[in-house]
Write an enzyme that holds these catalytic residues in place. Structure first.
Site, PDB file in Angstrom:
ATOM      1  N   GLY A  74       0.835  -1.188   0.000  1.00  0.00           N
ATOM      2  CA  GLY A  74       0.000   0.000   0.000  1.00  0.00           C
ATOM      3  C   GLY A  74       0.872   1.241   0.000  1.00  0.00           C
ATOM      4  N   GLY A 122       0.546  -5.099   0.453  1.00  0.00           N
ATOM      5  CA  GLY A 122      -0.653  -5.056  -0.387  1.00  0.00           C
ATOM      6  C   GLY A 122      -0.519  -5.824  -1.679  1.00  0.00           C
ATOM      7  N   GLU A 145       5.584  -5.698   7.531  1.00  0.00           N
ATOM      8  CA  GLU A 145       4.891  -4.617   8.236  1.00  0.00           C
ATOM      9  C   GLU A 145       5.424  -4.312   9.636  1.00  0.00           C
ATOM     10  OE1 GLU A 145       2.418  -5.818   4.864  1.00  0.00           O
ATOM     11  OE2 GLU A 145       3.441  -6.971   6.419  1.00  0.00           O
ATOM     12  N   ASP A 153      -1.315  -7.299   7.164  1.00  0.00           N
ATOM     13  CA  ASP A 153      -2.770  -7.209   6.962  1.00  0.00           C
ATOM     14  C   ASP A 153      -3.141  -7.789   5.600  1.00  0.00           C
ATOM     15  OD1 ASP A 153      -1.605  -5.065   5.551  1.00  0.00           O
ATOM     16  OD2 ASP A 153      -3.305  -3.732   5.918  1.00  0.00           O
TER      17      ASP A 153
END
Length: 370
Positions: A74, A122, A145, A153
């Protein structure tokens, strides 16, 4: 072939019953913006109900052209700016990204992910749900992360918890980068493709007879190469140490092992956010018994707490995630001021509220996922 607009961040083409998607933001390593998430969702929903589309293929471009870089994750610079500004688009991003991840995992047509080059964060979210996950010897895969005070995530709890043994905990906590062979070994990829023939393979998909399973199998046999079976370094140590009860036990056991691998791994963990290491271990272990939809709802709860950690009276610049992004990607001093600073200082009371939902069940932003 119908060619898309190469000035766009997401380019589509249709040929031979295949919907082709190219992520085209190479200067940002194809990092996903909210606009890209919305474009991908719109495209996939349209093709899902289009009887002329039999399969979907997705790749990322690099500065030299197609392939070479899938998706680095992301857009963390956007996360940082939005968190500091109180921009509600940050909430929309995670809700819509996780819904997109779910759509890909449950897609009713073959979805082929060409995970060449960097595949992180992502990028894993838009590839792990693929029916066919292709890597190359240029693949650099990770869920890094904890390096920015976040957690793996985009369904990371779901797919990492299903890796063999304790390899999921190892990948989640360390953020270690793995190549094609290890990706196959931990079941985060299905086939290794010849990087030198990617364009040829991509184009040849238009000639596959999607009514015949044998036709796709023949395509795979033509363009795939063998993965090395002995690719997992220290697999026995990973399973022994990363199956231990808590983060302190894992790090303590690693530090007591004088091998180069154990010392390197312990040093890596000491650099990560102590708070998020504890949160991530709990996440992966909870996710093992969850459905994908349940995991994504849990992660949506968790990401809200990452940016607005009310139980620790922290938000904005004081949140662990904003500080981690600042140190890695904004100021680039690589000196995050983690709070707490030591793994040993994290308490259960700090960790448990990350798993409390900020929303009642009937108002959860991902309540419609099943």
């Amino acid at each position: 072939m119908k060619h898309g607009d190469w000035g766009l961040d997401v380019v589509t083409e249709v040929s031979g019953g295949v919907g082709y998607i190219t992520l085209n933001r190479p200067k940002a390593l194809n990092a996903l913006s909210l606009g890209m998430v919305r474009s991908l969702t719109t495209i996939l929903l349209a093709w899902k109900d289009d009887s002329s589309i039999h399969a979907v293929a997705i790749r990322g471009s690099n500065k030299e052209g197609p392939f070479g870089g899938f998706c680095a994750g992301g857009d963390i610079r956007f996360f940082h700016a939005a968190a500091l500004a109180g921009d509600p688009a940050l909430e929309d991003f995670f809700t819509e990204e996780y819904a997109l991840n779910h759509l890909i995992h449950t897609y009713p047509k073959p979805y082929l992910a060409f995970m060449d080059g960097i595949v992180m964060g992502g990028g894993m979210g838009i590839s792990q749900g693929a029916s066919h996950r292709f890597v190359t010897l240029r693949t650099k895969m990770a869920m890094p992360e904890t390096n920015i005070g976040l957690f793996p995530d985009v369904g990371g709890g779901y797919f990492l918890s299903r890796c063999p043994g304790s390899t999921g905990e190892w990948l989640a906590l360390t953020g270690e980068v793995i190549g094609a062979d290890a990706a196959i070994a931990v079941r985060l990829a299905d086939y290794v493709l010849d990087a030198g023939r990617l364009q040829e393979a991509w184009d040849a998909l238009a000639g596959v007879d999607w009514e015949s399973a044998g036709s796709l199998d023949a395509w795979i046999a033509t363009f795939s190469i063998a993965a090395r079976a002995d690719s997992m370094v220290a697999r026995d140590q990973i399973d022994a140490y990363f199956s231990l009860a808590d983060v302190q036990s894992i790090v303590g056991a690693l530090e007591a092992d004088r091998s180069e691998w154990a010392q390197h791994t312990a040093a890596t963990l000491r650099k990560r956010s102590p708070l998020m290491l504890h949160v991530v271990l709990e996440q992966v272990r909870r996710a093992r018994t969850m459905s994908l939809a349940e995991d994504l709802r849990m992660e949506r709860d968790m990401v809200r707490h990452c940016f607005v950690t009310r139980h620790l009276d922290r938000a904005g610049a004081r949140s662990e995630t904003v500080e981690g992004i600042r140190a890695l990607a904004v100021d680039k001093d690589h000196q995050p001021q983690w709070n707490p600073a030591r793994i040993e200082d994290v308490t259960t009371a700090m960790v448990a509220p990350f798993f409390d939902s900020p929303w009642p069940t009937n108002a959860h932003p991902l309540r419609t996922l099943f």
